[in-house]
Write a protein that holds these residues in place. Structure first.
Motif, PDB file in Angstrom:
ATOM      1  N   GLU A 182      12.260   0.710   0.175  1.00 52.82           N
ATOM      2  CA  GLU A 182      11.462  -0.284   0.884  1.00 52.82           C
ATOM      3  C   GLU A 182      10.736   0.387   2.046  1.00 52.82           C
ATOM      4  N   PRO A 183       9.421   0.148   2.173  1.00 56.19           N
ATOM      5  CA  PRO A 183       8.640   0.823   3.221  1.00 56.19           C
ATOM      6  C   PRO A 183       8.832   0.163   4.588  1.00 56.19           C
ATOM      7  N   VAL A 184       9.938   0.476   5.221  1.00 56.67           N
ATOM      8  CA  VAL A 184      10.298  -0.104   6.509  1.00 56.67           C
ATOM      9  C   VAL A 184      10.526   1.050   7.478  1.00 56.67           C
ATOM     10  N   TYR A 214       8.464   5.328   1.749  1.00 60.76           N
ATOM     11  CA  TYR A 214       9.156   4.846   0.550  1.00 60.76           C
ATOM     12  C   TYR A 214      10.359   5.718   0.202  1.00 60.76           C
ATOM     13  N   THR A 215      10.653   6.699   1.039  1.00 61.60           N
ATOM     14  CA  THR A 215      11.794   7.564   0.757  1.00 61.60           C
ATOM     15  C   THR A 215      13.045   7.016   1.444  1.00 61.60           C
ATOM     16  N   ALA A 216      14.110   7.776   1.417  1.00 59.37           N
ATOM     17  CA  ALA A 216      15.412   7.273   1.849  1.00 59.37           C
ATOM     18  C   ALA A 216      15.463   7.008   3.354  1.00 59.37           C
ATOM     19  N   PRO A 217      16.319   6.072   3.769  1.00 55.00           N
ATOM     20  CA  PRO A 217      16.523   5.818   5.202  1.00 55.00           C
ATOM     21  C   PRO A 217      16.908   7.106   5.919  1.00 55.00           C
ATOM     22  N   GLY A 218      16.367   7.280   7.107  1.00 54.79           N
ATOM     23  CA  GLY A 218      16.645   8.487   7.875  1.00 54.79           C
ATOM     24  C   GLY A 218      15.554   9.533   7.749  1.00 54.79           C
ATOM     25  N   ALA A 219      14.569   9.282   6.886  1.00 54.31           N
ATOM     26  CA  ALA A 219      13.447  10.216   6.774  1.00 54.31           C
ATOM     27  C   ALA A 219      12.503  10.026   7.958  1.00 54.31           C
ATOM     28  N   ALA A 220      11.842  11.104   8.358  1.00 57.29           N
ATOM     29  CA  ALA A 220      10.783  11.004   9.350  1.00 57.29           C
ATOM     30  C   ALA A 220       9.491  10.617   8.639  1.00 57.29           C
ATOM     31  N   THR A 233      -3.468  10.395  13.522  1.00 63.69           N
ATOM     32  CA  THR A 233      -4.463   9.335  13.664  1.00 63.69           C
ATOM     33  C   THR A 233      -5.419   9.619  14.821  1.00 63.69           C
ATOM     34  N   TYR A 234      -6.490   8.905  14.886  1.00 57.48           N
ATOM     35  CA  TYR A 234      -7.517   9.056  15.920  1.00 57.48           C
ATOM     36  C   TYR A 234      -8.051  10.478  15.995  1.00 57.48           C
ATOM     37  N   GLY A 235      -7.881  11.229  14.926  1.00 57.05           N
ATOM     38  CA  GLY A 235      -8.409  12.583  14.916  1.00 57.05           C
ATOM     39  C   GLY A 235      -7.700  13.538  15.842  1.00 57.05           C
ATOM     40  N   MET A 236      -6.613  13.084  16.485  1.00 59.33           N
ATOM     41  CA  MET A 236      -5.985  13.971  17.465  1.00 59.33           C
ATOM     42  C   MET A 236      -4.522  13.691  17.789  1.00 59.33           C
ATOM     43  N   HIS A 237      -3.963  12.603  17.301  1.00 57.55           N
ATOM     44  CA  HIS A 237      -2.589  12.282  17.693  1.00 57.55           C
ATOM     45  C   HIS A 237      -1.656  12.140  16.491  1.00 57.55           C
ATOM     46  N   GLU A 238      -0.436  12.621  16.674  1.00 59.96           N
ATOM     47  CA  GLU A 238       0.611  12.425  15.679  1.00 59.96           C
ATOM     48  C   GLU A 238       1.475  11.262  16.150  1.00 59.96           C
ATOM     49  N   MET A 239       2.084  10.564  15.173  1.00 54.65           N
ATOM     50  CA  MET A 239       3.002   9.463  15.485  1.00 54.65           C
ATOM     51  C   MET A 239       4.282   9.695  14.703  1.00 54.65           C
ATOM     52  N   PHE A 240       5.402   9.437  15.355  1.00 52.90           N
ATOM     53  CA  PHE A 240       6.705   9.676  14.737  1.00 52.90           C
ATOM     54  C   PHE A 240       7.448   8.364  14.488  1.00 52.90           C
ATOM     55  N   ASN A 241       7.809   8.146  13.237  1.00 53.83           N
ATOM     56  CA  ASN A 241       8.588   6.977  12.834  1.00 53.83           C
ATOM     57  C   ASN A 241       9.874   7.417  12.160  1.00 53.83           C
ATOM     58  N   VAL A 242      10.857   6.526  12.198  1.00 56.58           N
ATOM     59  CA  VAL A 242      12.093   6.719  11.452  1.00 56.58           C
ATOM     60  C   VAL A 242      12.123   5.699  10.320  1.00 56.58           C
ATOM     61  N   VAL A 243      12.218   6.187   9.095  1.00 57.26           N
ATOM     62  CA  VAL A 243      12.297   5.284   7.950  1.00 57.26           C
ATOM     63  C   VAL A 243      13.674   4.627   7.937  1.00 57.26           C
ATOM     64  N   CYS A 244      13.691   3.328   7.621  1.00 55.92           N
ATOM     65  CA  CYS A 244      14.972   2.629   7.611  1.00 55.92           C
ATOM     66  C   CYS A 244      14.958   1.579   6.505  1.00 55.92           C
ATOM     67  N   GLY A 245      15.783   0.550   6.653  1.00 54.86           N
ATOM     68  CA  GLY A 245      15.837  -0.476   5.621  1.00 54.86           C
ATOM     69  C   GLY A 245      16.532   0.011   4.366  1.00 54.86           C
ATOM     70  N   ARG A 250       0.833  -1.201   0.000  1.00 58.17           N
ATOM     71  CA  ARG A 250       0.000   0.000   0.000  1.00 58.17           C
ATOM     72  C   ARG A 250       0.875   1.262   0.000  1.00 58.17           C
ATOM     73  N   ARG A 251       0.579   2.152  -0.910  1.00 54.52           N
ATOM     74  CA  ARG A 251       1.364   3.380  -1.066  1.00 54.52           C
ATOM     75  C   ARG A 251       0.420   4.520  -1.384  1.00 54.52           C
ATOM     76  N   THR A 252       0.272   5.446  -0.465  1.00 51.39           N
ATOM     77  CA  THR A 252      -0.674   6.555  -0.613  1.00 51.39           C
ATOM     78  C   THR A 252       0.016   7.856  -0.225  1.00 51.39           C
ATOM     79  N   ALA A 253      -0.723   8.928  -0.324  1.00 52.88           N
ATOM     80  CA  ALA A 253      -0.145  10.227   0.035  1.00 52.88           C
ATOM     81  C   ALA A 253       0.317  10.219   1.486  1.00 52.88           C
ATOM     82  N   ARG A 254      -0.455   9.568   2.351  1.00 49.52           N
ATOM     83  CA  ARG A 254      -0.088   9.583   3.764  1.00 49.52           C
ATOM     84  C   ARG A 254       1.237   8.881   4.014  1.00 49.52           C
ATOM     85  N   ASN A 255       1.407   7.671   3.476  1.00 47.91           N
ATOM     86  CA  ASN A 255       2.594   6.900   3.837  1.00 47.91           C
ATOM     87  C   ASN A 255       3.719   7.000   2.810  1.00 47.91           C
TER      88      ASN A 255
END
Length: 234
Positions: free
Chosen positions: A110-112, A83-89, A94-106, A74-79
């Motif tokens: 690759e969407p990891v 699919y960008t380079a490792p080290g991207a945020a 979500t839930y209409g009120m919360h942000e979530m922070f991930n570090v792109v890796c792999g 699955r690849r959409t505007a949100r995610n």
DNA sequence: ATGACGATTTACT
DNA sequence: GTAAATCGTCATA
């Protein structure tokens, strides 16, 4: 709250070493474990420095991971940032009120990613308190209770406390002046305290609901929930 | 266009 | 313990 420097001749501490692209280009399981004990840093527009030691993280390991936003490719505007380079945020809402922070890796493309779930606040505590809703005024445990556990003990909480929102989606942690990760020296926790359990909040994901892809620091009071003191697999 | 649903947090019974 | 809050995203029509 800047540290006073005794004199210009005081011994120069080595500048903190920032995690670079090569550090992020590894599997999510490996990065999640490695990020525990490192320092997440947020510099606000006014120059204020907020930081905390990462004490809990989860791995989302790619298109075969049913719990991942990139499941089945699955690849959409949100995610898109997954699919960008490792080290991207990858910061999402979500839930209409919360942000979530991930570090792109792999590997590149690759969407990891690794979800940062909890921090032990280190710098800028007063500002964090202001950015978060006031803690309940009712009396807590009178003595000995660890303070400030309400600030960053969850993925939504830490985004609020560090002012991380969707404007930081796709930010490159290797070069950004606003958001990055520093190597903490010495390491604040021995490797023997790092443990693994199933991820939180993915109960409806079949086998993937039970995969041991959540890492945290055993016994640390800032870990979001679940058993904090017992050894899981590891 | 519409409806179901969150990688959560908080308040309340 | 359970439920409400609250709205962008995604799948379906």
């Amino acid at each position: 709250m800047t540290a006073l420097r005794a004199s210009a001749a005081a011994p120069q501490t080595a500048p903190a070493e920032r995690f670079l692209t090569a550090d992020y280009a590894r599997p999510a399981q490996s990065l999640a474990r490695r990020l525990l004990g490192q320092r997440l840093v947020r510099i606000l527009d006014d120059g204020a420095r907020l930081s905390g030691i990462i004490v809990e993280a989860e791995a989302y390991i790619g298109v075969r991971d049913r719990a991942s936003h990139a499941f089945n490719g699955r690849r959409t505007a949100r995610n898109e940032s997954m699919y960008t380079a490792p080290g991207a945020a990858y910061v999402y809402f979500t839930y209409g009120m919360h942000e979530m922070f991930n570090v792109v890796c792999g590997r590149e493309g690759e969407p990891v990613a690794v979800l940062i779930r909890a921090l032990e606040p280190q710098e800028g505590l007063e500002i964090m308190s202001r950015l978060r809703p006031q803690p309940p005024a009712k009396p807590r445990a009178p003595t000995g209770a660890h303070p400030n556990t309400h600030l960053c003990s969850g993925p939504g909480k830490l985004c609020q406390a560090l002012a991380i929102d969707r404007s930081l989606d796709r930010e490159d942690l290797a070069t950004s002046p606003r958001l990055f990760i520093e190597r903490a020296r010495p390491r604040p926790f021995p490797a023997s305290l790092l443990v693994t359990t199933a991820r939180v909040g993915v109960e409806s994901c079949g086998d993937w609901a039970h995969a041991p892809l959540r890492w945290f620091v055993r016994g640390n009071p800032h870990v979001s929930r679940g058993p904090r003191g017992l050894t899981a697999r590891g």
